[in-house]
Design an enzyme around this catalytic site. Structure first.
Site, mmCIF file in Angstrom:
data_model
loop_
_atom_site.group_PDB
_atom_site.id
_atom_site.type_symbol
_atom_site.label_atom_id
_atom_site.label_comp_id
_atom_site.label_asym_id
_atom_site.label_seq_id
_atom_site.Cartn_x
_atom_site.Cartn_y
_atom_site.Cartn_z
ATOM 1 C CE1 TYR A 154 -4.136 1.904 0.616
ATOM 2 C CE2 TYR A 154 -2.743 3.202 2.051
ATOM 3 C CZ TYR A 154 -3.926 3.044 1.358
ATOM 4 O OH TYR A 154 -4.882 4.035 1.400
ATOM 5 C CE LYS A 158 -3.601 4.376 -1.890
ATOM 6 N NZ LYS A 158 -4.672 4.782 -2.811
HETATM 7 P P1 NAD Z 1 -13.819 2.121 0.309
HETATM 8 O O1 NAD Z 1 -13.489 0.681 0.406
HETATM 9 O O2 NAD Z 1 -14.939 2.675 1.103
HETATM 10 O O3 NAD Z 1 -14.027 2.546 -1.221
HETATM 11 C C1 NAD Z 1 -13.159 2.096 -2.228
HETATM 12 C C2 NAD Z 1 -14.001 1.766 -3.435
HETATM 13 O O4 NAD Z 1 -13.096 1.348 -4.474
HETATM 14 C C3 NAD Z 1 -14.966 0.601 -3.180
HETATM 15 O O5 NAD Z 1 -16.267 0.959 -3.602
HETATM 16 C C4 NAD Z 1 -14.407 -0.525 -4.003
HETATM 17 O O6 NAD Z 1 -15.396 -1.404 -4.534
HETATM 18 C C5 NAD Z 1 -13.702 0.237 -5.113
HETATM 19 N N1 NAD Z 1 -12.706 -0.581 -5.792
HETATM 20 C C6 NAD Z 1 -11.811 -1.436 -5.234
HETATM 21 N N2 NAD Z 1 -11.115 -2.059 -6.194
HETATM 22 C C7 NAD Z 1 -11.559 -1.560 -7.372
HETATM 23 C C8 NAD Z 1 -11.237 -1.821 -8.719
HETATM 24 N N3 NAD Z 1 -10.321 -2.740 -9.053
HETATM 25 N N4 NAD Z 1 -11.904 -1.145 -9.679
HETATM 26 C C9 NAD Z 1 -12.856 -0.234 -9.354
HETATM 27 N N5 NAD Z 1 -13.216 0.032 -8.102
HETATM 28 C C10 NAD Z 1 -12.572 -0.625 -7.116
HETATM 29 O O7 NAD Z 1 -12.455 2.880 0.677
HETATM 30 P P2 NAD Z 1 -12.090 4.440 0.784
HETATM 31 O O8 NAD Z 1 -11.501 4.618 2.101
HETATM 32 O O9 NAD Z 1 -13.197 5.280 0.337
HETATM 33 O O10 NAD Z 1 -10.894 4.488 -0.279
HETATM 34 C C11 NAD Z 1 -10.881 5.355 -1.386
HETATM 35 C C12 NAD Z 1 -9.437 5.738 -1.657
HETATM 36 O O11 NAD Z 1 -8.934 6.471 -0.537
HETATM 37 C C13 NAD Z 1 -8.510 4.548 -1.848
HETATM 38 O O12 NAD Z 1 -7.613 4.834 -2.898
HETATM 39 C C14 NAD Z 1 -7.779 4.461 -0.527
HETATM 40 O O13 NAD Z 1 -6.521 3.876 -0.646
HETATM 41 C C15 NAD Z 1 -7.676 5.933 -0.175
HETATM 42 N N6 NAD Z 1 -7.445 6.209 1.238
HETATM 43 C C16 NAD Z 1 -8.300 5.766 2.213
HETATM 44 C C17 NAD Z 1 -8.028 6.039 3.540
HETATM 45 C C18 NAD Z 1 -8.907 5.567 4.671
HETATM 46 O O14 NAD Z 1 -8.473 5.604 5.835
HETATM 47 N N7 NAD Z 1 -10.145 5.153 4.412
HETATM 48 C C19 NAD Z 1 -6.879 6.796 3.876
HETATM 49 C C20 NAD Z 1 -6.055 7.235 2.876
HETATM 50 C C21 NAD Z 1 -6.347 6.961 1.556
#
Ligand code: NAD
Length: 273
Positions: A154, A158
């Protein structure tokens, strides 16, 4: 988020949000809709249902499939005659101790978190260059700015997304195209309950939510982050880092990478001890 057409008419802007069925993507889509933007959410699962709830378009799309992403982006741009925003947001959490992670963990993280963004950029950027405008917004993570342990695939992907975004931003400015990268700390989304999807599970993966709470304290509300993102986009920020605690961590990294590694080690001992 609309602009004059030169004939007194307001033109509605158009956005694609990947990973838009859940969490950050869904909240960003909701904020964009509130601002009058035409939104298409794309997701590997649940796109149509979420689109129905939000009142926007929804497309099933796996971002690790370059052709599917290309069809999505070209299709939306053709339908609306423009593409103003691409939010490359889809991502998965992959975590565990480095010694227990398999190559499948690495490959999956690279395919979704890095290739997914590459596919979006590859499809949308030439189109935006031709338009002479557009804004690509990639979701990385605070883990893309810091030495975040226990989730190396991860962290690696990133960091790559941050590098890609900042370098592309430098190139893109000459064409009137904008690029921003979002680097959130831990946000309260389903991601933290679904680490290592379809992959061998790890102890850290199973405890992702509690680990995040131990590391950060309170998880940041997703609606707050979505507003931060759109404020940063409106101001054309290179990096959008939130919440405030994440900006403190980021400043420490810039001040002294060695100190940041020691601080990461302390957090690691606290959350695993
Ligand atoms: P989430 O799991 O709620 O949403 C992620 C979405 O991406 C889901 O709907 C999932 O089905 C979709 N997804 C996964 N693989 C996929 C693929 N191959 N093709 C299309 N869609 C796909 O998670 P989130 O927290 O909303 O994450 C969104 C972004 O934010 C991600 O890139 C994550 O790494 C980043 N992020 C999240 C956090 C956190 O703490 N939640 C922190 C930093 C960064």
């Amino acid at each position: 988020m609309s602009e004059g057409s030169g004939e007194g008419k307001r033109v509605r802007k158009t956005a694609v949000v990947t990973g838009g069925a859940s969490g950050i993507g869904r909240a960003v889509a909701a904020e964009l809709l509130r601002r009058g933007v035409h939104v298409t959410i794309a997701d590997v699962r649940g796109a149509e249902e979420a689109a129905g709830d939000l009142g926007c378009a929804g497309v099933a799309c796996d971002v690790s499939d370059a052709r599917a992403v290309r069809d999505l982006v070209i299709g939306v741009a053709a339908e609306h005659g423009r593409l103003d925003f691409l939010f490359n947001n889809a991502g998965i959490a992959v975590g565990g101790r480095a010694e227990e992670l398999t190559l499948d963990h690495w490959d999956r993280a690279i395919d979704v978190n890095l290739r997914g963004v590459v596919h979006g950029v590859h499809a949308a950027y030439p189109l935006m260059v031709e338009q002479g405008h557009g804004h690509i917004v990639n979701t990385a993570s605070l883990a893309g700015l810091t030495p975040a342990p226990l989730m190396l695939p991860y962290t690696t992907t990133k960091h790559a997304v941050v590098g890609l975004s900042l370098a592309l931003r430098a190139e893109a400015a000459a064409y009137g195209v904008r690029v921003s990268v979002v680097c959130p700390g831990f946000v309260d989304t389903p991601l933290l309950d679904n680490a290592n999807p379809g992959l061998p599970q790890t102890e850290i993966g199973l405890r992702a939510r509690t680990t995040a709470v131990r590391a950060q304290g309170r998880l940041y509300p997703v609606e707050s982050l979505a507003r931060d993102v759109l404020r940063g986009v409106a101001r054309n920020r290179a990096l959008i880092v939130a919440p405030a605690s994440a900006r403190v961590t980021w400043r420490t990294v810039r001040l002294s990478p060695a100190l940041a590694v020691r601080a990461a080690g302390r957090v690691l001992r606290r959350i695993t001890g």
